[in-house]
Design an enzyme around this catalytic site. Structure first.
Site, PDB file in Angstrom:
ATOM      1  N   GLY A  20       1.960  -9.809 -16.124  1.00 62.15           N
ATOM      2  CA  GLY A  20       1.188 -10.908 -16.672  1.00 62.15           C
ATOM      3  C   GLY A  20       0.978 -10.779 -18.170  1.00 62.15           C
ATOM      4  O   GLY A  20       1.054 -11.754 -18.912  1.00 62.15           O
ATOM      5  N   ARG A  24       1.843  -5.474 -22.192  1.00 66.07           N
ATOM      6  CA  ARG A  24       2.228  -4.450 -21.221  1.00 66.07           C
ATOM      7  C   ARG A  24       3.755  -4.390 -21.100  1.00 66.07           C
ATOM      8  O   ARG A  24       4.334  -3.323 -20.912  1.00 66.07           O
ATOM      9  CB  ARG A  24       1.587  -4.750 -19.868  1.00 66.07           C
ATOM     10  CG  ARG A  24       1.723  -3.621 -18.859  1.00 66.07           C
ATOM     11  CD  ARG A  24       0.865  -3.884 -17.643  1.00 66.07           C
ATOM     12  NE  ARG A  24      -0.540  -3.647 -17.931  1.00 66.07           N
ATOM     13  CZ  ARG A  24      -1.544  -4.251 -17.308  1.00 66.07           C
ATOM     14  NH1 ARG A  24      -1.290  -5.160 -16.387  1.00 66.07           N
ATOM     15  NH2 ARG A  24      -2.797  -3.964 -17.605  1.00 66.07           N
ATOM     16  N   ILE A  88       4.702  -6.334 -11.308  1.00 67.43           N
ATOM     17  CA  ILE A  88       3.797  -5.193 -11.287  1.00 67.43           C
ATOM     18  C   ILE A  88       2.544  -5.591 -12.060  1.00 67.43           C
ATOM     19  O   ILE A  88       2.610  -5.966 -13.221  1.00 67.43           O
ATOM     20  CB  ILE A  88       4.443  -3.926 -11.875  1.00 67.43           C
ATOM     21  CG1 ILE A  88       5.112  -4.187 -13.225  1.00 67.43           C
ATOM     22  CG2 ILE A  88       5.470  -3.354 -10.901  1.00 67.43           C
ATOM     23  CD1 ILE A  88       5.669  -2.933 -13.881  1.00 67.43           C
ATOM     24  N   GLY A  89       1.408  -5.543 -11.370  1.00 65.31           N
ATOM     25  CA  GLY A  89       0.173  -6.001 -11.990  1.00 65.31           C
ATOM     26  C   GLY A  89      -1.027  -5.252 -11.456  1.00 65.31           C
ATOM     27  O   GLY A  89      -0.903  -4.278 -10.715  1.00 65.31           O
ATOM     28  N   THR A  90      -2.201  -5.718 -11.841  1.00 64.19           N
ATOM     29  CA  THR A  90      -3.441  -5.125 -11.361  1.00 64.19           C
ATOM     30  C   THR A  90      -4.091  -6.059 -10.352  1.00 64.19           C
ATOM     31  O   THR A  90      -3.745  -7.238 -10.255  1.00 64.19           O
ATOM     32  CB  THR A  90      -4.412  -4.864 -12.520  1.00 64.19           C
ATOM     33  OG1 THR A  90      -4.618  -6.082 -13.243  1.00 64.19           O
ATOM     34  CG2 THR A  90      -3.857  -3.805 -13.458  1.00 64.19           C
ATOM     35  N   GLU A 179      -5.447 -10.982  -6.307  1.00 63.49           N
ATOM     36  CA  GLU A 179      -4.761 -11.096  -7.590  1.00 63.49           C
ATOM     37  C   GLU A 179      -4.487 -12.577  -7.821  1.00 63.49           C
ATOM     38  O   GLU A 179      -5.132 -13.396  -7.188  1.00 63.49           O
ATOM     39  CB  GLU A 179      -3.512 -10.209  -7.639  1.00 63.49           C
ATOM     40  CG  GLU A 179      -2.534 -10.372  -6.485  1.00 63.49           C
ATOM     41  CD  GLU A 179      -1.589 -11.528  -6.705  1.00 63.49           C
ATOM     42  OE1 GLU A 179      -0.704 -11.417  -7.556  1.00 63.49           O
ATOM     43  OE2 GLU A 179      -1.731 -12.557  -6.005  1.00 63.49           O
ATOM     44  N   GLU A 181      -1.052 -14.201  -8.618  1.00 65.79           N
ATOM     45  CA  GLU A 181       0.311 -14.721  -8.768  1.00 65.79           C
ATOM     46  C   GLU A 181       1.241 -14.587  -7.574  1.00 65.79           C
ATOM     47  O   GLU A 181       2.218 -15.342  -7.465  1.00 65.79           O
ATOM     48  CB  GLU A 181       0.990 -14.035  -9.969  1.00 65.79           C
ATOM     49  CG  GLU A 181       0.442 -14.402 -11.323  1.00 65.79           C
ATOM     50  CD  GLU A 181      -0.729 -13.532 -11.750  1.00 65.79           C
ATOM     51  OE1 GLU A 181      -1.447 -13.929 -12.680  1.00 65.79           O
ATOM     52  OE2 GLU A 181      -0.924 -12.457 -11.144  1.00 65.79           O
ATOM     53  N   ASP A 204     -10.032  -2.371 -10.005  1.00 57.06           N
ATOM     54  CA  ASP A 204     -11.441  -2.615  -9.697  1.00 57.06           C
ATOM     55  C   ASP A 204     -11.593  -2.744  -8.188  1.00 57.06           C
ATOM     56  O   ASP A 204     -10.669  -3.200  -7.504  1.00 57.06           O
ATOM     57  CB  ASP A 204     -11.923  -3.918 -10.348  1.00 57.06           C
ATOM     58  CG  ASP A 204     -11.673  -3.966 -11.838  1.00 57.06           C
ATOM     59  OD1 ASP A 204     -12.593  -3.613 -12.591  1.00 57.06           O
ATOM     60  OD2 ASP A 204     -10.566  -4.359 -12.244  1.00 57.06           O
TER      61      ASP A 204
END
Length: 233
Positions: A20, A24, A88-90, A179, A181, A204
């Site tokens: 995103g 990064r 790949i994300g949070t 998340e 997406e 989180d």
């Protein structure tokens, strides 16, 4: 070129990691790739191509939310012939089965967005990843000694003011995290006959209110980057 990507045809490799945050993407290119080259920068949404262990791989930012993500995914597939897309994300955990720093492989993605209903003529679409990519991720995680968590995620259009009373229900249906997406990524790849998968690092925990420090976020994300690059190499 497309309205949102100014790379030349041939600049993207068939395999592409998606993030995103374009910063990064730049971080991954500089730290993990050899011969990395910036290939697109429209709206400061950066993209790079380079080599990992001698194999070509591309990186692309996609912004926040399903609408932004699907624009880039559509253009990557239709114009640049990208065949495998790995986000790949949070994420924010909502299940006691996962904790901070865990990496989740999203085997399905529910959503409060209407985009997939519009796409699928008001029916419920089963937004799922490609099996072969999922298997590679699982096997690579085993090889690297990573305890990959496997389950559904919920792709929300809301970052703020989400229906927190629904967390228990989602966890009951084996939704591990929220998340923004995956449901759009999976649906677009399904529509365009391409392969997609979403991996998320837990930054989180929305139930326990725990959160990683900025330093811990970088360290835990690096583990997921290595997993992603290894499974694509």
């Amino acid at each position: 070129m497309t309205p949102h990507i100014n790379a030349k045809i041939g600049d993207f490799y068939p395999q592409c990691l998606l993030c995103g945050d374009p910063l990064r993407v730049s971080y991954i290119a500089k730290k993990f790739l050899q011969d990395a080259k910036e290939i697109t920068n429209v709206r400061n949404m950066l993209g790079f191509s380079g080599k990992y262990k001698g194999k070509g791989i591309s990186l692309m930012g996609h912004g926040m939310g399903i609408a932004s993500c699907t624009i880039y995914v559509t253009e990557l597939i239709k114009t640049y012939q990208v065949k495998e897309l790995l986000r790949i994300g949070t994420c924010g955990a909502i299940s006691p089965k996962v904790g901070l720093k865990d990496i989740i492989m999203a085997t399905g993605a529910s959503t409060d967005s209407k985009t997939n209903r519009v796409r699928f003529l008001n029916h419920d679409l089963s937004a799922t990843p490609d099996f072969e990519l999922s298997l590679r991720a699982y096997q690579t995680a085993k090889r690297l000694g990573i305890d990959l968590k496997v389950g559904n995620v919920f792709s929300s259009d809301f970052f703020y003011s989400f229906e927190t009373h629904a967390f228990d229900l989602m966890a009951q249906y084996n939704h591990l995290a929220i998340e923004m997406e995956a449901a759009g990524l999976y649906a677009t790849a399904m529509e365009l006959n391409s392969k997609a998968l979403c991996l998320c690092s837990v930054s989180d925990h929305l139930i326990t209110k725990e959160a990683l420090s900025p330093k811990e976020r970088v360290e835990s994300f690096d583990n997921m980057i290595i997993l992603a690059l290894e499974m694509m190499s």
